[in-house]
Each structure stands twice: as C-alpha cells, then as structure tokens.
Design a protein around this motif. Structure first.
Motif, PDB file in Angstrom:
ATOM      1  N   THR A 246       0.823  -1.204   0.000  1.00 26.43           N
ATOM      2  CA  THR A 246       0.000   0.000   0.000  1.00 26.43           C
ATOM      3  C   THR A 246       0.859   1.257   0.000  1.00 26.43           C
ATOM      4  N   ALA A 249       3.058   1.426  -3.555  1.00 29.56           N
ATOM      5  CA  ALA A 249       2.386   1.359  -4.854  1.00 29.56           C
ATOM      6  C   ALA A 249       2.460   2.692  -5.586  1.00 29.56           C
ATOM      7  N   ARG A 250       2.417   3.793  -4.866  1.00 29.92           N
ATOM      8  CA  ARG A 250       2.436   5.111  -5.507  1.00 29.92           C
ATOM      9  C   ARG A 250       3.776   5.423  -6.147  1.00 29.92           C
ATOM     10  N   ALA A 259      -1.629  -1.612 -10.949  1.00 30.60           N
ATOM     11  CA  ALA A 259      -2.566  -1.848  -9.845  1.00 30.60           C
ATOM     12  C   ALA A 259      -2.938  -3.322  -9.744  1.00 30.60           C
ATOM     13  N   VAL A 262      -0.155  -5.259  -8.079  1.00 33.21           N
ATOM     14  CA  VAL A 262      -0.190  -5.099  -6.620  1.00 33.21           C
ATOM     15  C   VAL A 262      -1.172  -6.078  -5.994  1.00 33.21           C
ATOM     16  N   ASN A 263      -2.342  -6.218  -6.612  1.00 31.70           N
ATOM     17  CA  ASN A 263      -3.321  -7.190  -6.094  1.00 31.70           C
ATOM     18  C   ASN A 263      -2.817  -8.625  -6.225  1.00 31.70           C
ATOM     19  N   ARG A 266      -0.617  -9.293  -3.387  1.00 34.70           N
ATOM     20  CA  ARG A 266      -1.392  -9.495  -2.152  1.00 34.70           C
ATOM     21  C   ARG A 266      -1.881 -10.942  -2.055  1.00 34.70           C
ATOM     22  N   THR A 321      -0.156   5.924  -9.389  1.00 32.80           N
ATOM     23  CA  THR A 321      -0.871   4.678  -9.669  1.00 32.80           C
ATOM     24  C   THR A 321      -2.172   4.632  -8.875  1.00 32.80           C
ATOM     25  N   LYS A 322      -3.253   4.409  -9.564  1.00 35.44           N
ATOM     26  CA  LYS A 322      -4.561   4.346  -8.915  1.00 35.44           C
ATOM     27  C   LYS A 322      -4.827   2.903  -8.490  1.00 35.44           C
ATOM     28  N   PRO A 323      -5.275   2.685  -7.246  1.00 33.25           N
ATOM     29  CA  PRO A 323      -5.532   1.308  -6.786  1.00 33.25           C
ATOM     30  C   PRO A 323      -6.707   0.685  -7.522  1.00 33.25           C
ATOM     31  N   THR A 325      -9.610  -2.680  -7.335  1.00 32.72           N
ATOM     32  CA  THR A 325     -10.232  -3.679  -6.479  1.00 32.72           C
ATOM     33  C   THR A 325      -9.910  -5.084  -6.985  1.00 32.72           C
TER      34      THR A 325
END
Length: 355
Positions: A246, A249-250, A259, A262-263, A266, A321-323, A325
């Motif tokens: 979190t 990521a930016r 994005a 990143v998921n 996770r 970077t926009k997260p 879902t």
C-alpha cells in the motif's frame, strides 16, 4: 759309507725343496689376497683391516644384539570430550552477519536484525536513483504505455520497421526526461542478489544449525533454528507485506497493469503463509526486519522536504498509480486470458494457411 751319506744328503735336499715348493703354493693365494683385496668378498659387519680366510668355511654374519623392549607404563585412558556444535558453518552458509557478530559480540538475533538494516542502508542510494527515474517518467506515462502496445503489436506481426520506430521514439522520451534505460534496471540487478544471498545465508545458518542460534535470551523466541509453533511470525510477515504494498504502490511506474500486479502480490502473500509456516524463526526474523526497513524507507521518502533534498521529483496526483479492487483485477485477468487465446488461435490459423 760315503756313498750312503751322499744319497741321504741329496734326499734331504730334495725333500726340503719339495716342502718349500708346496709351502709356496699354499701361501700364494694368501699373498694375492693381501695385495688385492676383493671388497665384494668381505663379509658384512667386518672392519676394513680384518683378515679374511676365504678358504675356510664362510663366517656367520654377526647377529645384532637383542635389546629387550622397554615396557611403557600404562597410561590411564582419557575420557572422550563431548563434541559441541560450535564449529564453523558449512560451506556456502557464511554471511556478512558472521563478521558482524564476531566483531561486535552481540547475540545472533540482533546480528540478523542489524545485518538486514545495514543492507537496506547500502541499497538506499540505488533506491533513490530508481525513484528519480520513475518520478521523471511519470508525466510521460500515457505516451510510454501507448508505445508499449505498439511494441507488442510489432512483435506479434514481426513488423521490424514498426518495432524500430517504437524503440527510437521510446529512447527520445527517456532522453527528454533525463533518464537512462540502464538506471531503470539498476536497482533490481543490485538488490536481487543481496536480498537472496541474505535469505539463503540466514536459512543456512539455521539449518546447519549454529549452536548460538538456539539461545536467544528471549522467552518468545528461545530458539531461532526451529519454526514458530504459534504461526505468529508468518502471519505478521503477511500483514506487513500488504502494508508495504500500500505504501510503495504510488512509487511504481504508472501503467494499466501496475494496480493489478499489486493485487497479485497481495494474493501471493496469503498463499505464502503455509510455505513460511515451516521456515526457521531466524529466517522469519530476517523477512520481517527487511519488510519493516522497506516500510520505514517508504515513509521517509514520502516527505516533500526529503524528496527535494535528495533530488526526487514530486509526482502529481494524476500521474500516481490508482488502486484497483480485486474484482477489477479478476476482470482484467479474464480479458488478458481471452486476448492471449485469440492471439494463439490467429497464429495457428496463419500457419495452417501457409501450408
């Protein structure tokens, strides 16, 4: 009478001459032996001036005097000392923490923590350089993403002219931003060997095992060579990894896939919990310390004053970077799989058409 005496005189003279002649024959070999001694006929053990009567029976070789063996007094058997596991680690398990622990004398638990944090300090200049390049390319992220799509199309169609045009355009963007392509790949090239080397080094010390790692002095972690029976360390590592994703990521290069990557990380962090469950506690201490070091680094580099001091450009909000879902990542994965499937079908149809 005179005739008889004359015959006796002649007989005695003849006997004397015969005796002398026989005596000379007997003594001739002795004289020859004395004048020309043969060393090869001299029995071993005799001195050089000793006489050798070779015509007699060969003398026996002198026997060496028999010396009685000295009987040493029996010594009491010394009890065997128990072997300690304080030997040096096996080859290939030595790490930079060995020198740190020997020079400072601190316990091995804090040696692992200190060595991990020291490596983060060593890698900090490379991290700053990579962040400068990423922040400088952030305003050109949309244009770079379009060039990547064109590059994929050129590779699929094997259009070498289009591929060359894309490469030249991308190089001009990097030059305008003041970024070299080598600086973008410098951090992974330097960081990966050090990180993996420390991981396998600490794991090797725990698997050896090093005797000092069994006595940490802490009631919660008394032995670093065994896995945590409560499973607290693997769960804590998973939580810290998600927090670091979190925070960091930016700072990643903004692209449509960032994005979703990143998921993906996770999900992999959750899957890794059963794998980390059986790792030695010393290895988990290294992993947790490394993640904490990365989190502290991300928090420090978020400060505007520190970024200006280090020469890192400030990334605007629209370029960050926009997260995404988890459902968006699942949809992205489905579309990606369908696109790849269509590409493979098109390649197969083209091959069949050529035949």
């Amino acid at each position: 009478m005179a005739y008889v005496q004359r015959l006796g005189y002649l007989g005695s003279r003849v006997s004397i001459q015969a005796a002398c002649h026989s005596q000379s024959r007997l003594t001739a070999p002795v004289i020859l032996h004395r004048t020309r001694p043969l060393p090869s006929l001299r029995p071993s053990g005799l001195s050089r001036n000793a006489r050798s009567y070779w015509w007699s029976s060969s003398p026996k070789a002198p026997q060496e005097p028999v010396v009685a063996e000295e009987t040493l007094p029996e010594q009491p058997a010394t009890p065997e000392e128990p072997l300690l596991d304080t030997a040096a680690p096996a080859e290939g398990t030595s790490t930079a923490g060995d020198a740190l622990q020997v020079s400072t004398g601190i316990p091995w638990l804090w040696t692992i923590v200190s060595a991990t944090l020291i490596t983060r300090v060593i890698l900090f200049p490379f991290t700053v350089r990579s962040m400068r390049s990423t922040a400088a390319l952030a305003p050109h992220a949309e244009e770079i993403n379009k060039l990547r799509l064109k590059m994929q199309l050129a590779q699929e169609t094997k259009d070498m002219l289009l591929l060359q045009q894309v490469v030249l355009k991308q190089r001009s963007i990097y030059e305008k931003a003041g970024v070299s392509m080598g600086s973008m790949a410098l951090l992974p090239v330097v960081q990966l060997p050090i990180t993996l080397g420390l991981f396998f080094g600490v794991k090797g010390l725990c698997d050896f095992p090093l005797e000092q790692l069994k006595y940490t002095g802490l009631s919660y972690l008394p032995d670093l060579t065994v896995a945590d029976p409560t499973g607290t360390l693997p769960i804590a590592a998973t939580v810290l990894i998600n927090l670091q994703l979190t925070l960091g990521a930016r700072e990643m290069m903004s692209s449509p896939q960032t994005a979703h990557l990143v998921n993906l990380f996770r999900v992999l962090s959750l899957v890794s919990v059963p794998l980390c469950w059986h790792l030695p506690s010393g290895t988990m201490v290294y992993i947790i310390t490394s993640i904490i070091g990365l989190m502290a680094q991300s928090l420090v580099l978020r400060s505007t004053a520190i970024r200006r001091l280090l020469g890192i450009p400030i990334v605007q909000q629209q370029h960050q970077t926009k997260p995404a879902t988890m459902m968006e990542s699942v949809d992205f994965l489905k579309h990606w799989w369908q696109d790849k499937k269509k590409e493979q079908e098109a390649i197969i149809r083209a091959r069949n058409h050529r035949r």
